[in-house]
Design an enzyme around this catalytic site. Structure first.
Site, PDB file in Angstrom:
ATOM      1  N   VAL A  47      21.008 -30.746 -31.768  1.00 35.82           N
ATOM      2  CA  VAL A  47      21.287 -29.355 -32.113  1.00 35.82           C
ATOM      3  C   VAL A  47      21.488 -28.531 -30.833  1.00 35.82           C
ATOM      4  O   VAL A  47      22.347 -27.653 -30.781  1.00 35.82           O
ATOM      5  CB  VAL A  47      20.148 -28.747 -32.979  1.00 35.82           C
ATOM      6  CG1 VAL A  47      20.392 -27.268 -33.234  1.00 35.82           C
ATOM      7  CG2 VAL A  47      20.012 -29.515 -34.283  1.00 35.82           C
ATOM      8  N   CYS A  48      20.713 -28.849 -29.802  1.00 37.94           N
ATOM      9  CA  CYS A  48      20.733 -28.064 -28.563  1.00 37.94           C
ATOM     10  C   CYS A  48      22.126 -27.881 -27.956  1.00 37.94           C
ATOM     11  O   CYS A  48      22.495 -26.754 -27.615  1.00 37.94           O
ATOM     12  CB  CYS A  48      19.778 -28.664 -27.540  1.00 37.94           C
ATOM     13  SG  CYS A  48      18.065 -28.752 -28.115  1.00 37.94           S
ATOM     14  N   PRO A  49      22.940 -28.936 -27.816  1.00 36.52           N
ATOM     15  CA  PRO A  49      24.256 -28.699 -27.213  1.00 36.52           C
ATOM     16  C   PRO A  49      25.153 -27.804 -28.058  1.00 36.52           C
ATOM     17  O   PRO A  49      25.967 -27.052 -27.514  1.00 36.52           O
ATOM     18  CB  PRO A  49      24.849 -30.104 -27.049  1.00 36.52           C
ATOM     19  CG  PRO A  49      24.072 -30.987 -27.944  1.00 36.52           C
ATOM     20  CD  PRO A  49      22.708 -30.362 -28.082  1.00 36.52           C
ATOM     21  N   LEU A  52      23.956 -24.219 -27.194  1.00 33.22           N
ATOM     22  CA  LEU A  52      24.298 -23.785 -25.838  1.00 33.22           C
ATOM     23  C   LEU A  52      25.801 -23.596 -25.667  1.00 33.22           C
ATOM     24  O   LEU A  52      26.239 -22.699 -24.957  1.00 33.22           O
ATOM     25  CB  LEU A  52      23.731 -24.756 -24.805  1.00 33.22           C
ATOM     26  CG  LEU A  52      22.201 -24.890 -24.797  1.00 33.22           C
ATOM     27  CD1 LEU A  52      21.751 -25.766 -23.636  1.00 33.22           C
ATOM     28  CD2 LEU A  52      21.500 -23.549 -24.758  1.00 33.22           C
TER      29      LEU A  52
END
Length: 188
Positions: A47-49, A52
């Protein structure tokens, strides 16, 4: 205990920005500016990329609003650099990626998951005096929408620039705000 309305504790850390290692000192680098700090659990995840990259897509708008953007995880600045080199989504990121391997910054913002040693998904808007104006924390599996963050910044800036006025739900720039008074009680 909520950080809303409180002055942010200062910190100093290593960071990665546009292919370089830098040092960020919040006492100096945040002073007099609107700042967004977005925490995420870890580099090289799922999920993080997406979050960001979405934040990067809003960077021009945020810059036009006078906002400095920082992301932060408990990874080192070396891991941030490796992720930047190996991920198409993260390779686009131009804002500063703070390193927090000692978990100090995550503790300051109260987003550290002590059991895993990772930061939770937290978004913070800090005004030019270093006062926290907005806090949003979500569970690990729930990604955030950077356009919503932009809306919240616009509201925070409007309220700061227009003392005595407040922004109702779904307020957008240019819309009418409210002036709390006895005349409004029970009429909204």
């Amino acid at each position: 205990m909520s950080l809303i309305g409180k002055k942010l504790e200062t910190f100093k850390t290593d960071a990665f920005k546009k292919g370089e290692f830098i040092t960020v000192d919040s006492a100096k680098d945040f002073a007099g500016k609107w700042v967004v700090v977005v925490f995420y659990p870890a580099d090289f995840t799922f999920v993080c990329p997406t979050e960001l990259e979405d934040l990067q897509d809003q960077l021009m708008t945020l810059s036009q609003l006078g906002v400095e953007v920082y992301s932060c995880s408990t990874d080192t600045h070396f891991v941030h650099a490796a992720w930047h080199q190996h991920s198409e989504a993260i390779g686009k990121v131009e804002y500063t990626m703070l390193a927090d391997p000692a978990q100090k910054i995550s503790r300051i913002f109260d987003v550290l998951d002590e059991e895993s040693g990772l930061a939770q998904r937290g978004s913070f808007i800090i005004d030019p005096e270093g006062i926290v104006q907005v806090v949003e924390i979500t569970a690990d599996g729930i990604g955030r929408n950077a356009a919503h963050l932009v809306d919240k910044i616009k509201m925070a800036q409007y309220v700061r620039n227009n003392p005595g006025e407040v922004c109702p739900a779904k307020w957008k720039e240019g819309a009418e705000a409210l002036k709390p008074s006895l005349d409004l009680v029970g009429k909204i």
